[in-house]
Write an enzyme that holds these catalytic residues in place. Structure first.
Site, PDB file in Angstrom:
ATOM      1  N   GLU A   7      91.449  17.188   2.996  1.00  0.00           N
ATOM      2  CA  GLU A   7      92.600  17.534   2.895  1.00  0.00           C
ATOM      3  C   GLU A   7      92.922  17.621   1.214  1.00  0.00           C
ATOM      4  OE1 GLU A   7      96.196  15.906   4.209  1.00  0.00           O
ATOM      5  OE2 GLU A   7      95.865  17.951   6.259  1.00  0.00           O
ATOM      6  N   LYS A  16     100.609  26.150  10.883  1.00  0.00           N
ATOM      7  CA  LYS A  16     102.315  26.281  11.752  1.00  0.00           C
ATOM      8  C   LYS A  16     102.975  26.945  12.146  1.00  0.00           C
ATOM      9  CE  LYS A  16     101.457  21.346   9.068  1.00  0.00           C
ATOM     10  NZ  LYS A  16     102.438  20.373   8.249  1.00  0.00           N
ATOM     11  N   GLY A  35     100.065  11.745   2.885  1.00  0.00           N
ATOM     12  CA  GLY A  35     100.067  11.108   3.729  1.00  0.00           C
ATOM     13  C   GLY A  35      98.838  10.891   3.760  1.00  0.00           C
ATOM     14  N   ARG A  36      97.475  11.704   3.308  1.00  0.00           N
ATOM     15  CA  ARG A  36      96.453  10.839   3.126  1.00  0.00           C
ATOM     16  C   ARG A  36      96.517   9.868   2.829  1.00  0.00           C
ATOM     17  NH1 ARG A  36      96.243  15.896   1.823  1.00  0.00           N
ATOM     18  NH2 ARG A  36      96.205  16.620  -0.600  1.00  0.00           N
TER      19      ARG A  36
END
Ligand code: F6P
Length: 545
Positions: A356, A507, A270-271
């Site tokens: 991250e 989460k 994602g990053r």
């Protein structure tokens, strides 16, 4: 997974302690005084980036020792493994191939025996067609109105990259189109993004690698309801919402037409995804040609990283210097200070990229590390930061290595602004490195009792990065530089820079707590005393038992 020797058992690593001890009390003033050619020797120009690393607390032997650690940790082989599609994301059994997103059309990079480059270019082609249709007005909203506002819905890597890059490239973006970004689950984010919007000319691009992210799903549902409510037809979804994901099936469940979905692959973190279809909103803003230029910038830096010898390799040098401070000088943070307003979101983007990736406490073999890993990344554009937190960098008790980033030419050459901006950049790195001694302060006639307050210790290290202009290619180079720097550091620390299990626990708990908050009857709360009390207080405020 690698069972290599622990980092701290390596003689090359142990040797760094000696270099740090030797250099700890050596002022940069002395290093410069002893070596007239230091600025030239400790600087490098490659792939459109000039790096001055002379204001670091290293000399040639220390630098050699740092590079020896990179070699001992198998950096060369690991770079090759990444570039050739080996599954180096070991905890998830995946290749790490953001470099394939910018590979030239004729290249071949195999994942499980299949060349992924043609697929990358096929998606780029579709994105290009779509972006052109939106930009030219051929693609309209449900009621036939030309699109004027694009709202990117996504979070983390599905938000920060496009948001940062859109701001960075405003000077080449189509000003008739406005991009907004909705990421937070806080409804304020959505409400403010559409407050003055006309649903007829608003296009939502829902971006989620997994299409399972709570914030994005909820914001996408809200966007759908807003559109359908305002335009009075479910048909609006097909024309006013498109999606970007590796998970088309989940997107379809939201009612988005699969014909209006753009894919990418699980080998893109994602990053690391701003140059995938996640950059669709950016492409709409700057056009397919601008986006190609953006990719070309990444590619230049990729080639440099893969081919240049370590001692002339920008990401390698930045990586090892960061390791030196992080592990041998007790530096806990690293400041990124762009002297360009267009790069205002770069520090936030780099926070995810770096923290991250390398915020890990076990090595690839699962052993807890007995050394520091990723630093805290932070920063603000110059000169604003100077009037806020630079005091602490200059005279505080913490060592904070800094990256100063500047451009030789401004996109907005107004009066003396650019000269003054750059004067400030150069002044800050000079002041940090060389400070002002008590003798110098006294010689200015300062009252004796104020001398300690007005003395600057100096010896605060920084890199200066200079690029020609803030163009799409320059931004691509800069992002790739930091991606690879993070890779170098992750390799030295022996961590997996490509997973992010640390975000999972919160989460899971949030899901459980959400159902407890929403329950009609008072739920049996089995959290700790603090969390139970907070939940009861909140439920009471909502009028629930
Ligand atoms: O929770 C962290 C994270 O998984 C990031 O790594 C990622 O960029 C973000 O959430 C968004 O994920 P997705 O694109 O799958 O919605």
């Amino acid at each position: 997974m690698s069972e290599s020797k622990p980092l701290t058992a390596l003689p090359e690593w142990q040797a760094l302690e000696g270099h740090a001890a030797r250099l700890r009390d050596v002022p940069l003033r002395r290093l410069f005084a002893d070596d007239a050619g230091r600025a030239e020797r400790f600087s490098l120009e490659a792939a459109g980036i000039f790096l001055d690393y002379s204001k670091h607390r290293v000399d040639a032997p220390a630098l050699d020792a740092l590079l020896a650690v990179a070699k001992a940790r198998g950096l060369a082989a690991r770079i090759e493994a990444m570039f050739t599609g080996a599954p180096i994301n070991a905890t998830e059994g995946r290749s790490v191939l953001h470099i394939a997103l910018r590979a030239p059309a004729g290249a071949s990079i195999l994942v499980d025996g299949k060349n992924v480059v043609p697929e990358v270019h096929a998606v780029l082609e579709r994105m290009g067609e779509f972006a052109e249709r939106v930009r030219s007005g051929v693609w309209t909203g449900h009621t036939g109105k030309r699109i004027r506002r694009v709202v990117n819905i996504g979070i983390g890597g599905s938000d920060l990259g496009p948001a940062m890059a859109y701001q960075a490239l405003r000077s080449v973006s189509d000003r008739a189109l406005e991009l907004r970004f909705v990421s937070n689950i806080d409804a304020t984010d959505f409400a403010e993004a559409v407050r003055d919007a006309n649903p007829e000319d608003t296009l939502f691009i829902v971006c989620s690698k997994t299409f399972t992210t709570l914030e994005t799903l909820e914001n996408a549902k809200t966007a759908r309801a807003w559109l359908v409510g305002q335009l009075g037809s479910d048909g609006a979804v097909a024309k006013n919402i498109v999606a970007v994901s590796t998970n088309g099936a989940e997107g379809a469940r939201l009612g988005i037409d699969t014909a209006n979905m753009f894919g990418f692959w699980d080998w893109v973190g994602g990053r690391y995804s701003v140059d995938s279809a996640i950059g669709l909103s950016l492409m709409v803003a700057i056009g397919p040609a601008g986006f190609r230029e953006f990719l070309a910038g990444f590619r230049e830096l990729d080639e440099h990283f893969r081919r240049a010898p370590f001692e002339q390799n920008l990401p390698v040098l930045l990586g090892v210097l960061g390791v030196f401070y992080n592990n041998f000088f007790g530096a806990e943070t690293h400041a990124v200070l762009p002297y360009d307003q267009y790069l205002a979101r770069l520090p936030a983007y780099l926070q995810q990229l770096d923290m991250e990736s390398n915020g890990k406490r076990v090595d690839l073999a699962g052993r807890p590390v007995d050394y520091q890993t990723g630093p805290i990344i932070w920063g603000e554009p110059g000169t604003n930061g100077q009037h806020a937190f630079y005091q602490l960098i200059h005279q505080g008790t913490k060592l904070i290595p800094c990256d100063f980033i500047g451009f030789l030419r401004s996109e907005n050459p107004l009066g003396k602004h650019h000269d003054l901006l750059m004067a400030n950049l150069f002044a800050q790195s000079e002041a940090l490195a060389f400070g002002k001694t008590a003798e110098e302060v006294r010689a200015e006639g300062v009252k004796p009792e104020l001398v300690p307050h007005r003395t600057f210790p100096g010896n605060r290290p920084s890199s200066t990065l200079l690029l020609e202009r803030m163009t799409p290619a320059a931004l691509g180079r800069l992002i790739a530089l930091y991606e690879h720097k993070v890779f170098v550091q992750g390799t030295i620390w022996g961590v997996n820079s490509f997973d992010q299990w640390g975000v999972e626990l919160g989460k899971v708990l949030a899901k459980r707590i959400a159902s407890e908050i929403e329950a009609a009857a008072a739920p049996a709360l089995a959290h700790d005393g603090s969390t139970n009390a907070l939940l009861r207080r909140y439920r009471k405020a909502q009028g629930r038992a």
